[in-house]
Design a protein around this motif. Structure first.
Motif, mmCIF file in Angstrom:
data_model
loop_
_atom_site.group_PDB
_atom_site.id
_atom_site.type_symbol
_atom_site.label_atom_id
_atom_site.label_comp_id
_atom_site.label_asym_id
_atom_site.label_seq_id
_atom_site.Cartn_x
_atom_site.Cartn_y
_atom_site.Cartn_z
ATOM 1 N N SER B 10 0.817 -1.214 0.000
ATOM 2 C CA SER B 10 0.000 0.000 0.000
ATOM 3 C C SER B 10 0.856 1.271 0.000
ATOM 4 O O SER B 10 0.348 2.374 0.199
ATOM 5 C CB SER B 10 -0.945 0.007 1.205
ATOM 6 N N HIS B 12 3.641 2.093 1.931
ATOM 7 C CA HIS B 12 4.134 2.634 3.205
ATOM 8 C C HIS B 12 5.566 2.217 3.499
ATOM 9 O O HIS B 12 5.959 1.086 3.243
ATOM 10 C CB HIS B 12 3.243 2.172 4.359
ATOM 11 N N GLY B 17 4.626 7.580 4.120
ATOM 12 C CA GLY B 17 4.239 7.267 2.732
ATOM 13 C C GLY B 17 2.738 7.228 2.560
ATOM 14 O O GLY B 17 2.012 8.039 3.125
ATOM 15 N N GLY B 18 2.251 6.261 1.795
ATOM 16 C CA GLY B 18 0.819 6.141 1.545
ATOM 17 C C GLY B 18 0.352 6.986 0.369
ATOM 18 O O GLY B 18 1.160 7.407 -0.476
ATOM 19 N N ARG B 19 -0.959 7.203 0.350
ATOM 20 C CA ARG B 19 -1.585 7.930 -0.759
ATOM 21 C C ARG B 19 -2.660 8.848 -0.220
ATOM 22 O O ARG B 19 -3.775 8.413 0.021
ATOM 23 C CB ARG B 19 -2.302 6.935 -1.663
ATOM 24 N N PHE B 20 -2.369 10.110 -0.036
ATOM 25 C CA PHE B 20 -3.374 11.058 0.451
ATOM 26 C C PHE B 20 -3.705 12.015 -0.690
ATOM 27 O O PHE B 20 -3.166 13.116 -0.767
ATOM 28 C CB PHE B 20 -2.847 11.801 1.675
ATOM 29 N N VAL B 21 -4.547 11.551 -1.591
ATOM 30 C CA VAL B 21 -4.868 12.358 -2.777
ATOM 31 C C VAL B 21 -6.365 12.303 -3.041
ATOM 32 O O VAL B 21 -7.049 11.394 -2.579
ATOM 33 C CB VAL B 21 -4.138 11.831 -4.038
ATOM 34 N N ILE B 26 -6.713 8.423 -7.910
ATOM 35 C CA ILE B 26 -6.372 7.057 -7.515
ATOM 36 C C ILE B 26 -6.229 6.138 -8.736
ATOM 37 O O ILE B 26 -5.287 5.340 -8.824
ATOM 38 C CB ILE B 26 -7.433 6.493 -6.542
ATOM 39 N N SER B 280 7.807 17.748 12.028
ATOM 40 C CA SER B 280 7.034 16.736 12.748
ATOM 41 C C SER B 280 6.204 15.969 11.721
ATOM 42 O O SER B 280 5.946 16.474 10.628
ATOM 43 C CB SER B 280 6.135 17.409 13.781
ATOM 44 N N PRO B 281 5.764 14.750 12.050
ATOM 45 C CA PRO B 281 5.021 13.970 11.058
ATOM 46 C C PRO B 281 3.695 14.630 10.675
ATOM 47 O O PRO B 281 3.017 15.223 11.511
ATOM 48 C CB PRO B 281 4.768 12.634 11.785
ATOM 49 N N GLY B 282 3.353 14.525 9.406
ATOM 50 C CA GLY B 282 2.100 15.078 8.910
ATOM 51 C C GLY B 282 1.873 14.629 7.483
ATOM 52 O O GLY B 282 2.612 13.773 6.971
ATOM 53 N N VAL B 283 0.862 15.192 6.850
ATOM 54 C CA VAL B 283 0.493 14.795 5.494
ATOM 55 C C VAL B 283 0.562 16.010 4.573
ATOM 56 O O VAL B 283 -0.028 17.052 4.872
ATOM 57 C CB VAL B 283 -0.934 14.201 5.478
ATOM 58 N N LEU B 284 1.297 15.892 3.487
ATOM 59 C CA LEU B 284 1.370 16.967 2.487
ATOM 60 C C LEU B 284 1.646 16.341 1.117
ATOM 61 O O LEU B 284 2.439 15.409 1.006
ATOM 62 C CB LEU B 284 2.495 17.959 2.840
ATOM 63 N N ARG B 288 2.521 10.848 3.869
ATOM 64 C CA ARG B 288 2.781 11.140 5.272
ATOM 65 C C ARG B 288 4.285 11.123 5.459
ATOM 66 O O ARG B 288 4.973 10.171 5.072
ATOM 67 C CB ARG B 288 2.130 10.128 6.202
ATOM 68 N N LEU B 291 7.202 17.159 8.196
ATOM 69 C CA LEU B 291 6.809 18.428 7.604
ATOM 70 C C LEU B 291 7.206 19.576 8.504
ATOM 71 O O LEU B 291 7.245 19.426 9.726
ATOM 72 C CB LEU B 291 5.273 18.535 7.506
#
Lengths: 275, 404
Positions: B10, B12, B17-21, B26, B280-284, B288, B291
């Motif tokens: 997936s 990570h 990592g991952g997919r925040f879109v 997708i 610090s960890p976050g999503v951008l 993930r 950031l």
């Protein structure tokens, strides 16, 4: 206060569409929401202003930049939710994921529920990453709303629709937010694909700005979601303009329609119409 | 190319990592994952990439024994992996060419890219010209000014350069704007992300295309000194040159991996881009990772003299390497980097990019810490022609106009 389910049931009984209006929280938003609700908006989306809104076009970006420059915070968003909820309509927050990750999904769910919020729309949180949020939402009886797109496979439509409570958010076009002259040719097919797998109501957003477009979308969807057009109007003419636009759209979702049942779903290929 | 243990299926790397879109993307990410997996299994496709890396990019790039820099540092022997000698002047073409070949394989006719310093934009414009693809490059307005030479290069190569005027008008906003274009035109368009960042599969894909740096260097160092280096160093913005050279050495427990982030005016203040040191960890931008963000999760603006490192996030695999302790990350200030730029020019006759100069400073510092008999490998990621205007102002190199 009515829940989303009650609002959809009532509209269905009246054979009309539900009108959902969006604005980002920030200076002037509370007055504009009050005017929108008074003029017939059935449910409200409060946007949480975020620095990098990848799914938004220039209009919402402008409003969000102003809100951030004015220091609008997640706490301010909750205050706005509280105010609109008191007016008796369901209030959802629409937000990119990072501010919630930062706030803490469990704490956010508790605070949103305490403020009277009905749910959360998460445009950049795919179901694969949504575990902690879904658990928190269930605990606090909030409706999680995810988006499906014209490019979503049938399998993904089924998976996403299965996770949505309140309604399923169908993005009418491939593209960012913003008013479009014509409505989407692919949205009816997408709505039909959602209906094939769930009884949860379907809302259609991205591009609607006039009463005529609202009437057309209400012909095949349960809810018509209007964002950029409200944002533009509030930027130009404040709460009074928002109330006027809400009245036009509310008339649109109430027009008697032949309600054509979409026959075979049109090709699912993402289109670029109206962009 | 060998199969990698990470990311998982997936996308990570541990918790990163991952997919925040948006959902609209997708399907395109799945299509890209499948096209890449099938291309890697296709001997014809990998042979063509290898051939182009050799005959068009100019690989393998040499390994230079930096004797005078080593003498100046007075410690470990410093070796330079010369990505500045690759076509277009940096490591960026390794990835841009690979992704452009994938775009063609997927039947896409249009390519978009973001660029900070302009090196990735130039590389993408080059690959598109070579393969006959339309090319649009998004570049922060501030960067179009400080890297004007690269804007001209991209336009000469037939690309359209779009200055981005939203937000901080730098790399972060160029990426946001490119993602908006992609959401709208995903049918015809491939987004060539320039670093080991963004949603899965990009961090894996870009790392794999850049791994050629590390694979070559690992062999070259062994041929030259008869053993593995003691440390491998590189600058880290998004982190593609670093990930490319690190990945070949990750299994070698005796080799220290050290990345150098942009310390700007100093990490203790607000004007820097040292994501791992101060974030610090976050999503951008779909991932993930670490950031630079405020307490509300809003992305902070960054500052660095190098446009290519001026980014508030970092590739998720670097975040993971930091988490696990396999790699360490330090920061280098603008002043230290500019001094290293001059030092490398004076001792080795090499004008490197300001981004790269961060790694050069770090390598000199590390060579002193390790002492003689040790070997430090530096990824010399790019050449500095694009930075001569900045350097001329910094060092006061230009004579005043005559008659004044």
């Amino acid at each position: 206060m009515n829940t989303l389910a009650e609002v959809f049931a009532a509209a269905r009984a009246e054979r009309r569409g539900v009108l959902v209006g969006y604005l980002p929280a920030g200076p002037g938003a509370d007055e504009a929401f009050a005017a929108m609700v008074a003029a017939g908006v059935d449910a409200v989306e409060v946007g949480l202003p975020y620095s990098d809104p990848v799914l938004d076009g220039p209009v919402i970006q402008e409003a969000v930049d102003r809100a951030l420059a004015a220091g609008t915070s997640p706490t301010d968003v909750l205050r706005t939710v509280e105010g609109v909820a008191r007016a008796g309509v369901p209030v959802l927050v629409m937000t990119y994921w990072n501010p919630i990750e930062r706030y803490g999904p469990a704490r956010w769910a508790a605070d949103l529920a305490a403020a009277g919020g009905a749910g959360l729309i998460t445009p950049d949180l795919p179901p694969e990453e949504a575990g902690p949020w879904l658990a928190a939402a269930e605990e606090h009886r909030l409706d999680p709303v995810f988006l499906v797109a014209p490019s979503s496979t049938d399998a993904r439509v089924a998976r996403i629709a299965g996770l949505c409570r309140g309604f399923v958010y169908a993005t009418a076009v491939m593209g960012v937010t913003g008013a479009r002259r014509e409505t989407s040719a692919v949205a009816p097919g997408l709505v039909a694909r959602v209906r094939a797998v769930t009884d949860t109501p379907v809302g259609v957003g991205l591009g609607v700005s006039t009463g005529d477009q609202a009437a057309e979308v209400a012909g095949y969807a349960d809810a018509v979601i209007v964002g950029s057009a409200f944002v533009r109007t509030v930027l130009d003419s404040g709460a009074a303009g928002a109330g006027k636009l809400a009245a036009e759209l509310a008339e649109g979702v109430r027009r008697p329609l032949p309600r054509p049942v979409p026959a075979a779903a049109p090709p699912a290929a993402p289109g670029l119409d109206g962009i | 190319m060998t199969a990698e243990a990470l990311p998982d299926a997936s996308g990570h790397f541990g918790r990163f990592g991952g997919r925040f879109v948006p959902e609209a993307l997708i399907a395109a990410l799945d299509e890209l994952s499948e096209a890449y997996a099938s291309a890697r299994r296709d001997p014809g496709w990998t042979a063509e990439l290898d051939r182009l890396l050799r005959t068009y990019v100019g690989r393998p790039t040499p390994l230079t024994d930096a004797a005078r820099l080593t003498a100046h540092a007075g410690g470990a022997r410093i070796l330079l992996k010369r990505e500045d000698l690759a076509h277009t002047g940096s490591h960026k073409l390794n990835n841009a060419l690979g992704q452009a070949l994938l775009a063609r394989r997927m039947g896409k006719t249009r390519v978009i890219a973001e660029t900070g310093a302009g090196q990735h934009g130039v590389a993408t414009a080059t690959a598109c010209a070579y393969l006959g693809l339309d090319c649009v490059v998004y570049m922060g307005e501030e960067d179009t000014v400080r890297q004007a030479l690269n804007v001209a290069r991209m336009r000469m190569l037939g690309a359209t350069v779009v200055p981005v005027t939203t937000g901080t008008r730098t790399l972060k906003d160029a990426i946001t704007e490119a993602m908006r274009d992609w959401v709208t035109n995903v049918d015809s368009t491939h987004y060539v992300i320039g670093s080991v960042m963004g949603p899965h599969p990009f961090p894996m894909l870009v790392r794999d295309f850049q791994r050629v740096i590390g694979d070559e260097a690992r062999q070259q160092v062994q041929e030259l000194v008869g053993r593995l280096p003691d440390a491998v160093t590189a600058c880290v913005g998004g982190g593609s040159n670093a990930m490319g050279i690190f990945s070949a050495f990750v299994p070698d427990a005796t080799v220290d991996l050290v990345g150098y982030e942009a310390g700007g005016l100093g990490v203790e203040g607000a004007l820097h881009a040292a994501t791992i040191a101060a974030g610090s960890p976050g999503v951008l931008h779909g991932m993930r990772t670490f950031l630079l963000q405020d307490p509300d999760g809003q992305t902070l603006s960054t500052a660095s003299i190098s446009a290519g490192l001026d980014y508030p996030g970092v590739g998720p695999e670097h975040a993971w390497l930091h988490d696990t302790g396999r790699a360490t990350y330090r920061s280098v200030t603008d002043g230290q980097a500019m001094d290293a730029l001059k030092l490398l020019a004076h001792t080795e006759g090499i004008l490197c990019a300001i981004e790269t100069a961060h790694a050069v400073h770090g390598a000199v510092e590390l060579a002193r810490e390790l002492g003689p008999d040790k070997v430090v490998l530096v990824c010399l990621s790019g050449r500095g022609d694009k930075d001569m205007d900045t350097a001329a102002r910094w060092f006061g190199l230009l004579d005043p106009a005559p008659g004044r």
